[in-house]
Design a protein around this motif. Structure first.
Motif, PDB file in Angstrom:
ATOM      1  N   SER A 298       1.253  -1.112   0.122  1.00 22.51           N
ATOM      2  CA  SER A 298       0.049  -0.320  -0.037  1.00 22.51           C
ATOM      3  C   SER A 298       0.770   1.105   0.087  1.00 22.51           C
ATOM      4  N   ALA A 299       1.933   1.012   0.234  1.00 25.30           N
ATOM      5  CA  ALA A 299       3.040   2.017   0.793  1.00 25.30           C
ATOM      6  C   ALA A 299       2.474   2.854   1.535  1.00 25.30           C
ATOM      7  N   LYS A 300       1.749   3.041   2.662  1.00 23.27           N
ATOM      8  CA  LYS A 300       1.263   3.812   3.225  1.00 23.27           C
ATOM      9  C   LYS A 300       1.923   3.127   5.052  1.00 23.27           C
ATOM     10  N   PRO A 301       1.957   4.087   5.862  1.00 20.93           N
ATOM     11  CA  PRO A 301       1.874   3.960   7.097  1.00 20.93           C
ATOM     12  C   PRO A 301       0.772   3.001   7.547  1.00 20.93           C
ATOM     13  N   ARG A 302       0.723   1.936   9.318  1.00 19.95           N
ATOM     14  CA  ARG A 302      -0.353   1.713   9.093  1.00 19.95           C
ATOM     15  C   ARG A 302      -0.483   1.678  11.095  1.00 19.95           C
ATOM     16  N   VAL A 303      -1.921   1.984  11.227  1.00 21.82           N
ATOM     17  CA  VAL A 303      -2.158   2.154  11.959  1.00 21.82           C
ATOM     18  C   VAL A 303      -3.150   1.078  12.633  1.00 21.82           C
ATOM     19  N   ILE A 304      -2.527   0.750  14.648  1.00 21.62           N
ATOM     20  CA  ILE A 304      -3.681  -0.696  14.885  1.00 21.62           C
ATOM     21  C   ILE A 304      -3.815   0.110  16.244  1.00 21.62           C
ATOM     22  N   ASN A 305      -4.711   0.382  16.600  1.00 20.76           N
ATOM     23  CA  ASN A 305      -5.404   0.949  17.478  1.00 20.76           C
ATOM     24  C   ASN A 305      -5.866   0.197  19.075  1.00 20.76           C
ATOM     25  N   ASP A 306      -6.012  -1.222  18.344  1.00 21.70           N
ATOM     26  CA  ASP A 306      -5.945  -1.873  19.457  1.00 21.70           C
ATOM     27  C   ASP A 306      -5.306  -3.607  19.142  1.00 21.70           C
ATOM     28  N   LEU A 307      -4.589  -3.294  19.650  1.00 21.76           N
ATOM     29  CA  LEU A 307      -3.186  -4.694  18.960  1.00 21.76           C
ATOM     30  C   LEU A 307      -3.668  -6.170  19.609  1.00 21.76           C
TER      31      LEU A 307
ATOM     32  N   GLN B 100       3.973  -8.243  26.479  1.00 23.66           N
ATOM     33  CA  GLN B 100       4.690  -6.598  27.645  1.00 23.66           C
ATOM     34  C   GLN B 100       3.772  -5.967  27.271  1.00 23.66           C
ATOM     35  N   GLY B 101       2.063  -6.065  26.980  1.00 25.96           N
ATOM     36  CA  GLY B 101       1.204  -4.866  27.704  1.00 25.96           C
ATOM     37  C   GLY B 101       1.415  -3.354  26.693  1.00 25.96           C
ATOM     38  N   TYR B 102       1.756  -3.338  25.583  1.00 26.13           N
ATOM     39  CA  TYR B 102       1.003  -2.926  24.013  1.00 26.13           C
ATOM     40  C   TYR B 102       0.027  -2.850  24.206  1.00 26.13           C
ATOM     41  N   ARG B 103      -0.587  -2.273  22.985  1.00 27.11           N
ATOM     42  CA  ARG B 103      -2.259  -2.198  23.342  1.00 27.11           C
ATOM     43  C   ARG B 103      -2.110  -1.125  21.700  1.00 27.11           C
ATOM     44  N   ALA B 104      -1.154  -1.030  21.384  1.00 27.55           N
ATOM     45  CA  ALA B 104      -1.738   0.276  19.929  1.00 27.55           C
ATOM     46  C   ALA B 104      -0.265   0.305  19.112  1.00 27.55           C
ATOM     47  N   SER B 105      -0.239   0.588  18.153  1.00 30.37           N
ATOM     48  CA  SER B 105       1.189   0.244  17.739  1.00 30.37           C
ATOM     49  C   SER B 105       0.590   1.303  16.085  1.00 30.37           C
ATOM     50  N   TYR B 106       1.700   2.152  15.648  1.00 35.48           N
ATOM     51  CA  TYR B 106       1.614   3.110  14.783  1.00 35.48           C
ATOM     52  C   TYR B 106       3.194   2.172  14.064  1.00 35.48           C
ATOM     53  N   THR B 107       3.256   1.872  12.715  1.00 39.18           N
ATOM     54  CA  THR B 107       4.196   0.879  12.000  1.00 39.18           C
ATOM     55  C   THR B 107       3.943   1.814  10.423  1.00 39.18           C
ATOM     56  N   LEU B 108       5.894   2.069  10.224  1.00 44.01           N
ATOM     57  CA  LEU B 108       5.798   3.427   8.904  1.00 44.01           C
ATOM     58  C   LEU B 108       6.896   2.405   8.518  1.00 44.01           C
ATOM     59  N   PRO B 109       6.933   2.247   6.781  1.00 45.44           N
ATOM     60  CA  PRO B 109       8.166   1.780   6.380  1.00 45.44           C
ATOM     61  C   PRO B 109       9.236   3.470   6.123  1.00 45.44           C
ATOM     62  N   ILE B 110      10.615   2.818   6.033  1.00 44.58           N
ATOM     63  CA  ILE B 110      11.779   3.470   5.739  1.00 44.58           C
ATOM     64  C   ILE B 110      12.038   3.011   4.002  1.00 44.58           C
ATOM     65  N   TYR B 111      12.224   4.182   3.655  1.00 42.30           N
ATOM     66  CA  TYR B 111      12.871   4.035   2.333  1.00 42.30           C
ATOM     67  C   TYR B 111      14.153   4.787   2.475  1.00 42.30           C
ATOM     68  N   ASN B 112      15.150   4.213   1.663  1.00 40.03           N
ATOM     69  CA  ASN B 112      16.583   5.133   1.268  1.00 40.03           C
ATOM     70  C   ASN B 112      16.406   5.977  -0.779  1.00 40.03           C
ATOM     71  N   GLU B 113      16.284   6.508  -1.116  1.00 38.23           N
ATOM     72  CA  GLU B 113      16.185   6.706  -2.559  1.00 38.23           C
ATOM     73  C   GLU B 113      15.152   5.588  -3.052  1.00 38.23           C
ATOM     74  N   GLY B 114      14.288   5.243  -2.510  1.00 41.22           N
ATOM     75  CA  GLY B 114      13.425   4.314  -3.315  1.00 41.22           C
ATOM     76  C   GLY B 114      13.229   2.900  -2.217  1.00 41.22           C
ATOM     77  N   GLN B 115      14.393   2.044  -2.103  1.00 44.03           N
ATOM     78  CA  GLN B 115      14.609   1.224  -1.781  1.00 44.03           C
ATOM     79  C   GLN B 115      14.296   1.168   0.013  1.00 44.03           C
ATOM     80  N   PHE B 116      13.484   0.126  -0.100  1.00 45.31           N
ATOM     81  CA  PHE B 116      12.998  -0.423   1.540  1.00 45.31           C
ATOM     82  C   PHE B 116      14.588  -0.889   2.128  1.00 45.31           C
ATOM     83  N   VAL B 117      13.747  -0.112   3.082  1.00 45.52           N
ATOM     84  CA  VAL B 117      15.293  -0.577   4.631  1.00 45.52           C
ATOM     85  C   VAL B 117      14.484  -1.083   5.450  1.00 45.52           C
ATOM     86  N   GLY B 118      13.289  -0.689   5.831  1.00 43.26           N
ATOM     87  CA  GLY B 118      12.691  -1.645   7.402  1.00 43.26           C
ATOM     88  C   GLY B 118      10.891  -1.228   7.890  1.00 43.26           C
TER      89      GLY B 118
END
Length: 371
Positions: free
Chosen positions: A82-91, A108-126
């Motif tokens: 999707s090339a878009k970040p992901r929001v999960i407000n209830d894990l 660990q008790g985490y209940r929500a997450s926000y995840t973004l892809p990291i790119y370098n010059e268009g290449q996926f890094v992590g």
């Protein structure tokens, strides 16, 4: 005059990537105390594996030394599609609740997450993760601010990896890259880099090694023999055994390598990047022996930096199991038998045992990076 405290002033100081991440987290905590962890996972394009790298949480990290094929994490893979970040407000509602990494995050008790892809010059890094200890906290206002921090973190991560790529590129531009002139191939460097990571990961608990250190050993391993650029072809490419004079010249590649590292770091303005001491130690000390019979310094035992002891075992194992112009490839069984005999003599026993214990993973690397 209005007094103002710059919350991110620590980023202007010479500090490690880990320290910068913690500094950013502290700044965020004033505004969003529910953000209890920021983490980075990096992607290996050759193996398609996603690996934990950095985290900012003070408590025990739930995903220390964790890795997984990206294909085994469909929800993360969908982020790339999707090339878009992901929001999960209830894990707890996450579909991948059966997966090991999701179980650990929830435990660990985490209940929500926000995840973004990291790119370098268009290449996926992590991926970059913001974890919260409360659900339904990542609204549009919060996300807009987090995005600013996310891009700062991403730039630091990309800069760290870019620095290492710059050094590799600098060596390649000499036209005499050691593993092109040397009978040892690029596949050798791939294999021994992954062997080194396997060994370091196995030793992590005993030596208190974090993912950041382990990943830098993996990234620096291919540079262990850069000093061979300074060795004449008549010696480097000789198909027979070296005489004593030739061996003395060959052994200078360790000191030459360390000097080259210093020159590269200075010439490319990279002296301040993280774990530069690890790179120096790998180039200088990967031929030291635990009984003191190695070179160039003749240091022994724990005087030899751990990263050099790890590289030594990985390098010797791949040399034994690879075909050369002067020898046939040994079987893994023959190589392991020899490593065990050399343990506590020339090679570090802990490192040898770590490789032997993970022979299944070693064999998978051999298959993937076969000549």
């Amino acid at each position: 005059m209005l007094e103002h405290r710059d919350m991110l002033n620590g980023l202007t100081k010479k500090s490690s990537l880990q320290e910068k991440l913690i500094n950013i987290h502290h700044s965020l905590s004033d505004r969003f105390p529910f953000v209890v962890r920021i983490a980075v996972a990096v992607y290996d394009h050759k193996t398609k594996v996603l690996k934990t790298f950095l985290h900012s949480s003070a408590e025990e990290n739930p995903l220390e030394h964790y890795q997984s094929l990206l294909d085994n994490a469909p929800s993360l893979k969908s982020i790339l599609k999707s090339a878009k970040p992901r929001v999960i407000n209830d894990l707890l509602e996450l579909e991948e609740i059966t997966h090991e990494h999701t179980k650990k995050i929830n435990a660990q008790g985490y209940r929500a997450s926000y995840t973004l892809p990291i790119y370098n010059e268009g290449q996926f890094v992590g991926f970059l993760f913001f974890n919260a200890d409360k659900k339904d906290v990542f609204n549009e206002e919060v996300l807009n601010e987090l995005d600013l921090y996310a891009h700062i973190i991403s730039l630091y991560v990309v800069n760290e990896f870019g620095a290492i790529e710059t050094m590799n590129a600098a060596i390649k531009t000499t036209g005499n890259l050691s593993h092109i002139r040397d009978p040892e191939t690029g596949k050798h460097l791939d294999r021994m880099s992954h062997y080194s990571r396997i060994i370091a990961k196995e030793l992590a608990d005993k030596y208190d090694l974090d993912d950041n250190y382990i990943e830098h050993i993996f990234m620096f391993a291919p540079l262990h023999d850069i000093g061979k650029i300074g060795i004449p072809d008549s010696i480097l490419l000789k198909p027979a055994a070296l005489n004593s004079d030739e061996m003395a010249v060959m052994q200078t590649h360790a000191s030459i390598g360390s000097e080259m590292v210093s020159d590269l770091l200075q010439n490319f303005g990279l002296s301040s990047f993280e774990h530069v001491d690890v790179l120096h130690n790998i180039a200088m000390h990967h031929h030291e022996a635990v009984d003191g019979s190695g070179y160039p310094k003749g240091i022994k035992g724990n005087e030899i930096p751990l990263e050099a002891r790890i590289i030594a075992v990985a390098d010797v194992f791949d040399a034994l199991t690879s075909k050369r112009c002067y020898k046939e490839a040994w079987s893994n069984e023959e190589a392991i038998e020899t490593l065990i005999k050399l343990a506590d003599v020339t090679l570090d026993k802990d490192c040898v045992n770590a490789l032997v214990k993970n022979i299944t993973d070693i064999e998978e690397v051999q298959i993937r990076f076969k000549e």
